[in-house]
Design a protein around this motif. Structure first.
Motif, PDB file in Angstrom:
ATOM      1  N   LYS A  87       0.852  -1.181   0.000  1.00 13.27           N
ATOM      2  CA  LYS A  87       0.000   0.000   0.000  1.00 13.27           C
ATOM      3  C   LYS A  87       0.891   1.235   0.000  1.00 13.27           C
ATOM      4  O   LYS A  87       1.972   1.236   0.588  1.00 13.27           O
ATOM      5  CB  LYS A  87      -0.912   0.008   1.226  1.00 13.27           C
ATOM      6  N   LEU A  88       0.402   2.281  -0.645  1.00 11.54           N
ATOM      7  CA  LEU A  88       1.225   3.478  -0.809  1.00 11.54           C
ATOM      8  C   LEU A  88       1.607   4.101   0.529  1.00 11.54           C
ATOM      9  O   LEU A  88       2.705   4.643   0.670  1.00 11.54           O
ATOM     10  CB  LEU A  88       0.478   4.501  -1.678  1.00 11.54           C
ATOM     11  N   ASP A  89       0.730   4.006   1.526  1.00  4.14           N
ATOM     12  CA  ASP A  89       1.054   4.629   2.817  1.00  4.14           C
ATOM     13  C   ASP A  89       2.149   3.883   3.577  1.00  4.14           C
ATOM     14  O   ASP A  89       2.626   4.357   4.608  1.00  4.14           O
ATOM     15  CB  ASP A  89      -0.192   4.780   3.680  1.00  4.14           C
ATOM     16  N   GLU A  90       2.563   2.707   3.081  1.00  2.68           N
ATOM     17  CA  GLU A  90       3.685   1.995   3.691  1.00  2.68           C
ATOM     18  C   GLU A  90       5.023   2.590   3.266  1.00  2.68           C
ATOM     19  O   GLU A  90       6.047   2.331   3.900  1.00  2.68           O
ATOM     20  CB  GLU A  90       3.628   0.513   3.315  1.00  2.68           C
ATOM     21  N   SER A 132       7.838  14.620 -17.335  1.00  6.16           N
ATOM     22  CA  SER A 132       7.188  13.889 -18.418  1.00  6.16           C
ATOM     23  C   SER A 132       6.168  12.872 -17.915  1.00  6.16           C
ATOM     24  O   SER A 132       5.398  12.323 -18.698  1.00  6.16           O
ATOM     25  CB  SER A 132       8.232  13.158 -19.268  1.00  6.16           C
ATOM     26  N   ASP A 133       6.171  12.602 -16.599  1.00 11.10           N
ATOM     27  CA  ASP A 133       5.221  11.640 -16.048  1.00 11.10           C
ATOM     28  C   ASP A 133       3.819  12.197 -16.064  1.00 11.10           C
ATOM     29  O   ASP A 133       3.593  13.369 -15.763  1.00 11.10           O
ATOM     30  CB  ASP A 133       5.591  11.258 -14.607  1.00 11.10           C
ATOM     31  N   SER A 134       2.860  11.326 -16.382  1.00 11.40           N
ATOM     32  CA  SER A 134       1.453  11.731 -16.364  1.00 11.40           C
ATOM     33  C   SER A 134       0.857  11.351 -15.025  1.00 11.40           C
ATOM     34  O   SER A 134       1.290  10.404 -14.375  1.00 11.40           O
ATOM     35  CB  SER A 134       0.695  11.054 -17.505  1.00 11.40           C
ATOM     36  N   SER A 135      -0.171  12.069 -14.621  1.00 12.02           N
ATOM     37  CA  SER A 135      -0.798  11.774 -13.336  1.00 12.02           C
ATOM     38  C   SER A 135      -1.440  10.408 -13.318  1.00 12.02           C
ATOM     39  O   SER A 135      -1.339   9.667 -12.354  1.00 12.02           O
ATOM     40  CB  SER A 135      -1.837  12.842 -13.010  1.00 12.02           C
ATOM     41  N   GLY A 136      -2.100  10.002 -14.418  1.00 16.42           N
ATOM     42  CA  GLY A 136      -2.695   8.677 -14.501  1.00 16.42           C
ATOM     43  C   GLY A 136      -3.680   8.419 -13.390  1.00 16.42           C
ATOM     44  O   GLY A 136      -4.238   9.313 -12.776  1.00 16.42           O
ATOM     45  N   GLU A 137      -3.928   7.125 -13.093  1.00 11.42           N
ATOM     46  CA  GLU A 137      -4.901   6.772 -12.077  1.00 11.42           C
ATOM     47  C   GLU A 137      -4.381   7.008 -10.674  1.00 11.42           C
ATOM     48  O   GLU A 137      -5.132   7.235  -9.748  1.00 11.42           O
ATOM     49  CB  GLU A 137      -5.309   5.298 -12.244  1.00 11.42           C
ATOM     50  N   HIS A 220       2.677   0.363 -10.896  1.00 12.00           N
ATOM     51  CA  HIS A 220       1.387   1.052 -11.072  1.00 12.00           C
ATOM     52  C   HIS A 220       0.793   1.313  -9.697  1.00 12.00           C
ATOM     53  O   HIS A 220       0.806   0.435  -8.830  1.00 12.00           O
ATOM     54  CB  HIS A 220       0.436   0.179 -11.895  1.00 12.00           C
ATOM     55  N   VAL A 221       0.288   2.532  -9.490  1.00 13.13           N
ATOM     56  CA  VAL A 221      -0.383   2.896  -8.238  1.00 13.13           C
ATOM     57  C   VAL A 221      -1.849   3.162  -8.560  1.00 13.13           C
ATOM     58  O   VAL A 221      -2.167   4.029  -9.371  1.00 13.13           O
ATOM     59  CB  VAL A 221       0.257   4.128  -7.584  1.00 13.13           C
ATOM     60  N   SER A 222      -2.735   2.390  -7.947  1.00 18.54           N
ATOM     61  CA  SER A 222      -4.166   2.540  -8.216  1.00 18.54           C
ATOM     62  C   SER A 222      -4.746   3.735  -7.462  1.00 18.54           C
ATOM     63  O   SER A 222      -4.095   4.323  -6.588  1.00 18.54           O
ATOM     64  CB  SER A 222      -4.908   1.263  -7.824  1.00 18.54           C
ATOM     65  N   LYS A 223      -5.985   4.083  -7.788  1.00 15.46           N
ATOM     66  CA  LYS A 223      -6.656   5.185  -7.096  1.00 15.46           C
ATOM     67  C   LYS A 223      -6.819   4.907  -5.607  1.00 15.46           C
ATOM     68  O   LYS A 223      -6.826   5.817  -4.783  1.00 15.46           O
ATOM     69  CB  LYS A 223      -8.023   5.425  -7.722  1.00 15.46           C
ATOM     70  N   SER A 224      -6.932   3.625  -5.257  1.00 16.80           N
ATOM     71  CA  SER A 224      -7.110   3.266  -3.845  1.00 16.80           C
ATOM     72  C   SER A 224      -5.785   3.183  -3.096  1.00 16.80           C
ATOM     73  O   SER A 224      -5.767   2.876  -1.906  1.00 16.80           O
ATOM     74  CB  SER A 224      -7.834   1.918  -3.748  1.00 16.80           C
ATOM     75  N   GLY A 225      -4.656   3.448  -3.788  1.00 14.75           N
ATOM     76  CA  GLY A 225      -3.362   3.445  -3.126  1.00 14.75           C
ATOM     77  C   GLY A 225      -2.670   2.093  -3.107  1.00 14.75           C
ATOM     78  O   GLY A 225      -1.699   1.909  -2.367  1.00 14.75           O
ATOM     79  N   ARG A 226      -3.142   1.145  -3.912  1.00 12.64           N
ATOM     80  CA  ARG A 226      -2.470  -0.145  -4.009  1.00 12.64           C
ATOM     81  C   ARG A 226      -1.291  -0.028  -4.976  1.00 12.64           C
ATOM     82  O   ARG A 226      -1.404   0.558  -6.056  1.00 12.64           O
ATOM     83  CB  ARG A 226      -3.422  -1.227  -4.504  1.00 12.64           C
TER      84      ARG A 226
END
Length: 237
Positions: A87-90, A132-137, A220-226
């Motif tokens: 998870k992203l918060d880790e 150059s990175d896009s914000s994406g999901e 890849h980082v999902s909208k839910s932070g996975r």
């Protein structure tokens, strides 16, 4: 005498008729050739290397840059090699690291029977996105996944130091041997600098192997932070 003159007159008339017919038959062919020469062949995508869109672009118009993002998104949903690992918060701040296990080596027959292959250990690093990175999901979140240990000295990369280089790239420096890697592609930026006694000892034991590019996996980082990483093709899970 009159009979000879008549034969000559008939012969001349026959030649004139034959010549007229020949000219009449040749005229359509001449017109066809002239038409063919005047008609230019229209090549699809001429001047654009097979991309018709680019061949007719107006000044200031650009090629669609969303195609790469669409392909990456399609790969994420279609390929089985994408694995959720954290998870992203880790890893909540740039430079934060986390060791994760994903995928395994092929098994083999041992003395006691079939033995499963060892799991692969990867190191996640929270970095910063480039321009150059896009914000994406996942928003402007950048997470890298690299080898779990340094390719030069085998020291754990979770203890390595993250930095942002002058050219905007993210880098990771092994805290034992000092070898610096580019996180975007695994390139060796600095190989065993020997700037202190520990690095000298590490170089003495390992520098004969030479610099080796570090593995850098797509993430890849999902909208839910996975946080997901993409294993190399056909890796066992």
């Amino acid at each position: 005498g009159n009979f000879g003159i008549s034969l000559k007159m008939c012969a001349k008339c026959f030649m004139l008729v034959a010549l007229s017919c020949a000219v009449a038959l040749q005229q359509p062919a001449l017109r066809t050739c002239g038409t063919t020469r005047r008609t230019a062949v229209q090549m699809k995508g001429k001047g654009s290397r097979g991309m018709p869109k680019k061949g007719f672009m107006q000044p200031g118009q650009t090629v669609n840059t969303g195609l790469k993002q669409k392909m990456a998104k399609k790969d994420f949903f279609d390929a089985k090699e994408w694995v959720a690992v954290a998870k992203l918060d880790e890893i909540d701040a740039p430079g934060s690291t986390k060791a994760v296990a994903a995928g395994r080596a092929p098994g083999k027959l041992g003395a006691s029977g079939f033995e499963e292959g060892a799991e692969f250990i990867w190191c996640l690093i929270r970095g910063e996105p480039s321009e150059s990175d896009s914000s994406g999901e996942g928003g402007m979140q950048k997470v890298f996944a690299v080898d779990g240990s340094c390719r030069s000295c085998r020291f754990p990369m979770t203890a390595a130091s993250w930095a942002r280089e002058a050219d905007g790239r993210n880098s990771l420096t092994c805290s034992f041997c000092g070898t610096k890697y580019c996180l975007e592609d695994g390139e060796v930026l600095e190989f065993m600098p020997k700037s202190n006694p520990v690095q000298w000892a590490a170089a003495l034991a390992n520098e004969q192997n030479g610099p080796q590019r570090m593995a850098s996996l797509p993430t890849h980082v999902s909208k839910s932070g996975r946080v997901y990483l993409r294993l190399p093709d056909n890796t066992l899970q």
